[in-house]
Enzyme design. Structure first.
Site, short mmCIF file in Angstrom:
data_model
loop_
_atom_site.label_atom_id
_atom_site.label_comp_id
_atom_site.label_asym_id
_atom_site.label_seq_id
_atom_site.Cartn_x
_atom_site.Cartn_y
_atom_site.Cartn_z
N PHE A 278 -44.76 15.24 8.08
CA PHE A 278 -43.52 15.94 7.73
C PHE A 278 -43.79 17.33 7.22
CE2 PHE A 278 -40.57 17.27 4.37
CZ PHE A 278 -39.37 17.26 5.06
N ASN A 478 -41.17 0.29 22.37
CA ASN A 478 -42.41 -0.47 22.43
C ASN A 478 -43.70 0.31 22.21
OD1 ASN A 478 -41.92 -3.29 22.70
ND2 ASN A 478 -40.85 -2.79 24.60
N ASP A 532 -35.61 -2.10 9.42
CA ASP A 532 -35.35 -1.37 8.19
C ASP A 532 -33.86 -1.18 8.01
OD1 ASP A 532 -34.54 1.25 9.52
OD2 ASP A 532 -36.56 1.01 10.33
N GLU A 612 -34.66 -33.56 25.78
CA GLU A 612 -34.66 -32.21 25.19
C GLU A 612 -33.35 -31.44 25.41
OE1 GLU A 612 -39.38 -30.99 25.02
OE2 GLU A 612 -38.23 -30.40 26.79
C1 GLA Z 1 -40.79 -6.09 23.53
C2 GLA Z 1 -39.75 -7.02 22.95
C3 GLA Z 1 -39.71 -8.29 23.71
C4 GLA Z 1 -39.39 -8.00 25.16
C5 GLA Z 1 -40.42 -7.03 25.73
C6 GLA Z 1 -40.04 -6.58 27.12
O1 GLA Z 1 -42.07 -6.56 23.31
O2 GLA Z 1 -39.99 -7.25 21.59
O3 GLA Z 1 -38.75 -9.17 23.17
O4 GLA Z 1 -38.10 -7.46 25.25
O5 GLA Z 1 -40.55 -5.89 24.91
O6 GLA Z 1 -40.93 -5.69 27.64
#
Ligand code: GLA
Length: 727
Positions: A278, A478, A532, A612
């Site tokens: 920052f 991601n 968060d 199940e």
């Molecule tokens: C992340 C998410 C998963 C899934 C994958 C798809 O890891 O946390 O739940 O959606 O991406 O690529």
């Protein structure tokens, strides 16, 4: 009045707590108290020891015991003889970082302030009051506006800081922390939440040692590795007794929490944006707003503190149609199919789900662009018709025809190099010119500090939501962010980019959630990498972890529960052996753990065998019956799963008439007594019916309940309690 001022003493009072500050003879704002109500001005605790090598401000003349190195300060700036960790550091006149903050004025207002461009706690006019205090440095003309929101009924105080450049030359902000809290007395421990991808928020309690200890993230995200929340506990504080203070930062980017125990055994806690990533150039007349911190303290242990945070986050942070309403039970295809699906496979899963009572099919990663694996396609948010033949509209119609709602996965902030978006706009990614970018999951990050990129994402994601009947969005992200550089910022503004990224993200989410109030947004970041209070302002639930193993989830959900409400915790039943750990837990155990959250499934339901399917149908029914109690009830941690052979928790309805007790016994044993579980939060005198028998609250909280015989590891159990003497 929650806020009162008398003879330079500021009192912020809530039902059970008092926060006190005082302007001293030199105009310095001293922190006096944060704790239980005392009906007293706490300045008698201030001491002025003559500590060698702790200097004094010039105006103290020969009063050598007056030192900003030893006094409890309300907001500590760098450079006036205070050597503890500062809250504010700013290069000002002549490149110096010295600041001498002195009290200038204050204002009290009804209602709660909001912060421009940032998420913050919101309230009704009568629910809160605001105190604003202005401090000023007379040489640089820097003004620091300290804002306090007091929510008396909820025992919550919020804090935020705005720095204004009142001078005539540029200043550089190096650190603007949102919280500075000095605690002169006591023996303290701190609890922080560390972890990693698939093992987030592991609670760790440590003594506060001399020197500085810290947690934080420089990853552009609040991160899997640390969480922007912290507890300070007096030694001996337990779930239901003892004193503790909690702080949660409403911010989704890099952050820093520092706790210092100084030479006099005083403790200082500071918290705010990560200073390592920052810097902010403030021109004359401009202001900078730091994010908000939510504060509470409890002299009735950590459980009470958590319930206060749950309540304020659920009622005053989360918003929208789904804030209090029942959440749909989801079936998500990720762990069922990964990238290998077509519309038939999805429809087949959805059909089976509909028969079992599930409400919504969520189509996860892989439905768009060239996306058959995670190395390409991100950024091209156009349906891949070789997988979803007939397109999204047709699939949604088909699913809706089965009575299933439809939800869709996006990862708007990321881009693959092998994508049309990257080919058309290579300048929109975060990377340093002349250097190869750092890849993570083979992807790059879009520059959300650039308004053009934000506009593009708004048009693209908004366009899809406008066109199709989509009732849920999973907003994923991601990778962590590094090699910060924006093609849209001049060289001397590059270090503003990490914060500008977060502002861009918030503005995008604000527009989309505002325009699509009927869509449920679930946050996600490789599971819980951005869990968060900032994200919860836009997304009332967040996918808690990519680890769906029932055993591990009890540990992850335990840590998550210290600050975040149960309705915020996205939680699914998945297949066994578990895809992350290889462990095999019973369907009952998996269901029990996933029910302590916003519930769903993430497996191919067509592969269920024997009984199940009936069990799943029963679980869905059970969850729907209990959802109100789980989301709206008071939450009690009954064990510390890091210490014993069991994880257990309870929900108690607001009127105290119903309770749900759930848990897992980790390891089975033969030839032993049955486990015993002490409950909490019940009324001692009241009588409760549990499985056909009646017990007093006193018995259940002291003697406890006998658990079933264990059979197999990770055995789930559930008890429903009904108070019977006041029906
Ligand atoms: C992340 C998410 C998963 C899934 C994958 C798809 O890891 O946390 O739940 O959606 O991406 O690529």
């Amino acid at each position: 009045m929650a806020i009162s001022v008398e003879k330079g003493v500021f009192n912020l009072e809530t039902s059970n707590t008092l926060y006190q500050m005082k302007v001293d003879g030199f105009g310095v704002l001293n922190h006096l108290w944060y704790g239980a109500k005392t009906d007293c001005v706490m300045d008698y605790l201030l001491d002025y020891p003559g500590v060698g090598f702790s200097g004094s401000p010039y105006e103290a003349d020969n009063q050598r015991t007056y030192s900003l190195d030893t006094l409890p300060l309300e907001y500590a700036a760098e450079g006036e003889g205070g050597f503890r960790v500062p809250a504010l550091s700013a290069e000002n006149v002549g490149g110096s970082r010295a600041l001498a903050l002195r009290f200038r004025e204050y204002r009290i207002q009804k209602g709660k302030y909001r912060i421009e461009g940032l998420p913050s706690v919101y309230t009704g006019e009568d629910e809160a009051e605001t105190l604003e205090i202005v401090l000023q440095d007379s040489v640089s003309q820097i003004e620091v506006l300290l804002r306090y929101g007091v929510l008396p009924q909820k025992d919550i105080i919020t804090r935020s800081v705005t720095v204004k450049n009142g001078g005539d030359r540029r200043i550089m902000l190096r650190r603007v922390h949102s919280l500075c809290l000095d605690i002169p007395y006591g023996e303290w421990e701190w609890v922080h939440f560390h972890g990693r991808h698939t093992m987030e928020r592991q609670a760790e309690r440590l003594p506060v040692m001399h020197g500085v200890q810290q947690s934080g993230s420089g990853r552009g995200l609040s991160s899997h590795q640390q969480n922007p929340s912290v507890l300070l506990c007096e030694k001996g504080c337990t779930e239901d007794s003892g004193f503790c203070i909690g702080a949660a930062l409403m911010y989704s980017g890099g952050f820093q929490t520092q706790i210092e125990r100084d030479q006099l055994d005083q403790v200082r806690l500071v918290m705010g944006i990560d200073p390592g990533t920052f810097c902010w150039a403030l021109e004359p007349g401009e202001s900078f707003h730091a994010p908000e911190v939510i504060l509470s303290c409890s002299d009735r242990g950590m459980g009470e503190l958590s319930r206060r945070f749950h309540r304020v986050i659920r009622e005053n942070v989360c918003r929208g149609k789904f804030q209090f309403s029942g959440r749909p039970v989801l079936i998500n295809n990720w762990e069922a199919t990964y990238f290998d699906f077509n519309e038939e496979k999805i429809a087949k899963i959805a059909k089976q789900a509909a028969e079992l009572g599930i409400d919504m099919m969520v189509l996860d990663d892989g439905w768009f662009g060239k996306r058959d694996s995670d190395i390409s396609g991100l950024g091209d948010w156009v349906v891949n018709e070789s997988k979803i033949r007939g397109g999204l509209g047709q699939l949604i119609e088909r699913l809706n025809g089965m009575g299933m709602k439809f939800g869709l996965w996006f990862e708007p902030e990321s881009v693959s190099e092998d994508s049309d978006l990257f080919r058309n706009h290579p300048e929109w990614v975060i990377r340093v010119p002349g250097r190869d970018p750092v890849r993570s999951r083979y992807q790059l990050v879009l520059d959300l500090s650039n308004p053009e990129v934000v506009e593009h994402l708004y048009r693209t994601v908004g366009g899809i939501l406008r066109r199709y009947h989509i009732e849920y969005v999973k907003w994923d992200m991601n990778r962590a962010i590094c090699d910060w550089h924006s093609s849209a910022l001049p060289p001397d503004r590059q270090m503003e980019m990490p914060h500008r990224y977060v502002l861009g993200l918030y503005s995008l989410l604000e527009r989309l959630t505002g325009e699509f109030p009927d869509v449920l947004f679930e946050g996600c970041c490789g599971g819980g990498g951005r869990f968060d209070a900032g994200m919860l302002h836009y997304c009332p639930q967040i996918w808690c972890s990519d680890n769906t193993d029932a055993h591990d989830r009890t540990l992850i959900q335990y840590g998550t529960s210290f600050f975040y409400p149960i309705s915020a915790v996205g939680s699914h039943v998945s297949a066994v052996p578990n895809h992350q750990t290889g462990r095999t837990a019973s369907l009952k155990a998996r269901g029990t753990v996933a029910m302590a959250g916003s519930f769903g499934y993430e497996l191919d339901l067509n592969r269920l065998i024997g009984e199940e399917k009936a069990e799943v149908a029963q679980q869905v029914k059970e969850y729907k019956g209990y959802q109100k109690l789980i989301h709206g009830g008071r939450y009690y941690r009954l064990t510390n799963p890091f210490e014993g052979n069991m994880a257990a928790w309870a929900f108690i309805s607001p009127d105290g008439r119903e309770a749900l007790v759930q848990g897992i016994v980790y390891r089975a044993a033969s030839n032993v007594l049955r486990g015993r579980l002490r409950l909490a939060g019940l009324e001692r005198e009241a009588r409760y019916r549990v499985g056909g028998k009646v017990y007093t609250g006193q018995a259940l909280m002291t003697g406890g309940l006998l658990l079933p015989w264990t059979w197999g590891d990770d055995m789930g159990f559930t008890f429903f309690l009904e108070r019977i003497d006041c029906q």
